[in-house]
Design a protein around this motif. Sequence first.
Motif, short mmCIF file in Angstrom:
data_model
loop_
_atom_site.label_atom_id
_atom_site.label_comp_id
_atom_site.label_asym_id
_atom_site.label_seq_id
_atom_site.Cartn_x
_atom_site.Cartn_y
_atom_site.Cartn_z
N PRO A 29 0.81 -1.23 0.00
CA PRO A 29 0.00 0.00 0.00
C PRO A 29 0.84 1.27 0.00
CG PRO A 29 -0.17 -1.15 2.12
CD PRO A 29 0.52 -2.07 1.17
N VAL A 30 2.02 1.22 0.61
CA VAL A 30 2.91 2.38 0.56
C VAL A 30 3.31 2.66 -0.89
CG1 VAL A 30 5.20 3.24 1.18
CG2 VAL A 30 3.76 2.15 2.92
N ARG A 31 3.65 1.60 -1.60
CA ARG A 31 4.05 1.76 -3.00
C ARG A 31 2.89 2.31 -3.84
NH1 ARG A 31 5.32 -3.28 -3.96
NH2 ARG A 31 7.37 -3.06 -3.02
N SER A 32 1.68 1.81 -3.56
CA SER A 32 0.52 2.27 -4.32
C SER A 32 0.22 3.74 -4.07
CB SER A 32 -0.70 1.41 -3.97
OG SER A 32 -0.53 0.07 -4.36
N HIS A 33 0.35 4.17 -2.82
CA HIS A 33 0.06 5.56 -2.48
C HIS A 33 1.22 6.47 -2.85
CE1 HIS A 33 -2.22 8.65 -0.36
NE2 HIS A 33 -1.10 9.03 0.24
N GLY A 34 2.40 5.90 -2.91
CA GLY A 34 3.60 6.68 -3.18
C GLY A 34 4.41 6.83 -1.91
N LEU A 35 5.70 6.53 -1.99
CA LEU A 35 6.54 6.56 -0.80
C LEU A 35 6.61 7.97 -0.19
CD1 LEU A 35 8.53 5.20 1.14
CD2 LEU A 35 10.34 5.62 -0.55
N ALA A 36 6.92 8.96 -0.99
CA ALA A 36 7.03 10.32 -0.46
C ALA A 36 5.69 10.82 0.07
CB ALA A 36 7.55 11.26 -1.55
N ALA A 37 4.61 10.49 -0.65
CA ALA A 37 3.28 10.92 -0.21
C ALA A 37 2.90 10.25 1.11
CB ALA A 37 2.24 10.60 -1.28
N THR A 38 3.24 8.99 1.25
CA THR A 38 2.93 8.29 2.50
C THR A 38 3.73 8.86 3.66
OG1 THR A 38 2.45 6.24 1.29
CG2 THR A 38 2.89 6.05 3.65
N ALA A 39 5.01 9.10 3.43
CA ALA A 39 5.85 9.67 4.48
C ALA A 39 5.29 11.01 4.95
CB ALA A 39 7.28 9.82 3.98
N LYS A 40 4.88 11.84 4.02
CA LYS A 40 4.30 13.14 4.39
C LYS A 40 2.97 12.97 5.11
CE LYS A 40 3.17 17.70 2.50
NZ LYS A 40 1.96 17.87 3.30
N LEU A 41 2.16 12.02 4.64
CA LEU A 41 0.85 11.79 5.24
C LEU A 41 0.97 11.43 6.72
CD1 LEU A 41 -2.27 11.33 4.68
CD2 LEU A 41 -1.67 8.94 4.29
N VAL A 42 1.81 10.46 7.03
CA VAL A 42 1.92 10.04 8.43
C VAL A 42 2.64 11.09 9.26
CG1 VAL A 42 1.76 7.58 7.90
CG2 VAL A 42 4.00 8.66 7.93
N ARG A 43 3.61 11.75 8.68
CA ARG A 43 4.34 12.79 9.41
C ARG A 43 3.41 13.94 9.76
NH1 ARG A 43 8.03 13.34 5.95
NH2 ARG A 43 7.18 15.13 4.82
N ASP A 44 2.60 14.39 8.81
CA ASP A 44 1.69 15.49 9.06
C ASP A 44 0.62 15.12 10.08
OD1 ASP A 44 3.12 16.92 7.21
OD2 ASP A 44 1.58 16.85 5.63
N ALA A 45 0.28 13.84 10.17
CA ALA A 45 -0.72 13.38 11.13
C ALA A 45 -0.13 13.14 12.51
CB ALA A 45 -1.37 12.10 10.63
N GLY A 46 1.19 13.24 12.64
CA GLY A 46 1.83 12.99 13.93
C GLY A 46 1.91 11.53 14.29
N LEU A 47 1.76 10.64 13.29
CA LEU A 47 1.82 9.20 13.54
C LEU A 47 3.27 8.71 13.48
CD1 LEU A 47 -1.07 7.56 11.48
CD2 LEU A 47 -0.76 7.47 13.95
N THR A 48 3.59 7.79 14.36
CA THR A 48 4.86 7.07 14.29
C THR A 48 4.69 5.84 13.42
OG1 THR A 48 5.51 7.79 16.51
CG2 THR A 48 6.59 5.83 15.64
N VAL A 49 5.60 5.64 12.49
CA VAL A 49 5.64 4.38 11.74
C VAL A 49 6.48 3.41 12.56
CG1 VAL A 49 6.24 3.24 9.58
CG2 VAL A 49 5.39 5.60 9.55
N THR A 50 5.82 2.42 13.13
CA THR A 50 6.50 1.52 14.07
C THR A 50 7.42 0.53 13.36
OG1 THR A 50 4.49 0.18 14.05
CG2 THR A 50 4.77 1.73 15.87
N THR A 51 6.96 -0.02 12.24
CA THR A 51 7.79 -0.92 11.43
C THR A 51 7.36 -0.80 9.98
OG1 THR A 51 6.26 -2.80 11.61
CG2 THR A 51 8.01 -2.66 13.27
#
Length: 266
Positions: A29-51
């Motif tokens: 799903p990260v690949r489908s959404h786009g790596l950079a877009a996913t990183a920004k999405l979770v970062r802007d939401a204040g979410l930690t990517v655990t693994t």
Amino acid sequence: MTVKQLSLPELVDACAESAIPGVGLWREPVRSHGLAATAKLVRDAGLTVTTLCRGGFLTAADPAGRAEALADNRRAVDEAAALGTDTLVLVSGGLPPGSKDLRGARERIADALAELGPYAESHGVRLAVEPLHPMFAADRCVVSTLAQALDLAERFPAHQVGVTVDTYHLWWDDTAPEQIARAGAGGRLHIFQLADWITPLPEGVLNGRGQIGDGAIDMREWTGYVEAAGYTGPIEVELFNEELWARDGREVLAQTARRFVEHVIR
């Protein structure tokens, strides 16, 4: 994967609704959404990517297959670093077609880790070898016990290679508690995951993980094992279940959060 029916933006919103502070992501799903877009999405939401899940599949015997696997795992390390997680989960891989050589397959995993460990370290990422239930040994993961995973990991520095503890795969093994202590003492307990064991097993065994509290595993007992081993990191819930995927994802996520409080919090 617990709520794979949700898009990544929907998942981020649902996590906020349920006060869930972190999420383990899968590469597809990260690949489908786009790596950079996913990183920004979770970062802007204040979410930690655990693994990030998953790397691995390192048992190919032919040079071309081995080179392809190593290249894919380097990409996985790059993706983990871009997402801001320090842990890449590895599912080691099954026997190559026509092979019955478990020991040889495990040695090829070690050979691959010798190359991937330093690369991961240079990107601030740890590799977490995940043992899978023995029913998956032939086709998916020749590493079936935590002892086997640690025997591999301990050939390398702990900040490069450790292990994943997943209740679904290990609950049956009465040596697992002492191996969890061993992992903790060596600084190799990189991630702890929960899923319940339900019977009868669904027809698609791979997607037979039960919701917390629906099966045979004492989640508080297992949480006690990792806490006693000094683990203070995130706890993930990873459910592969067709019935859960057919339901409303937000409701499933909210239920999972409730079950976590009911069956895990000590």
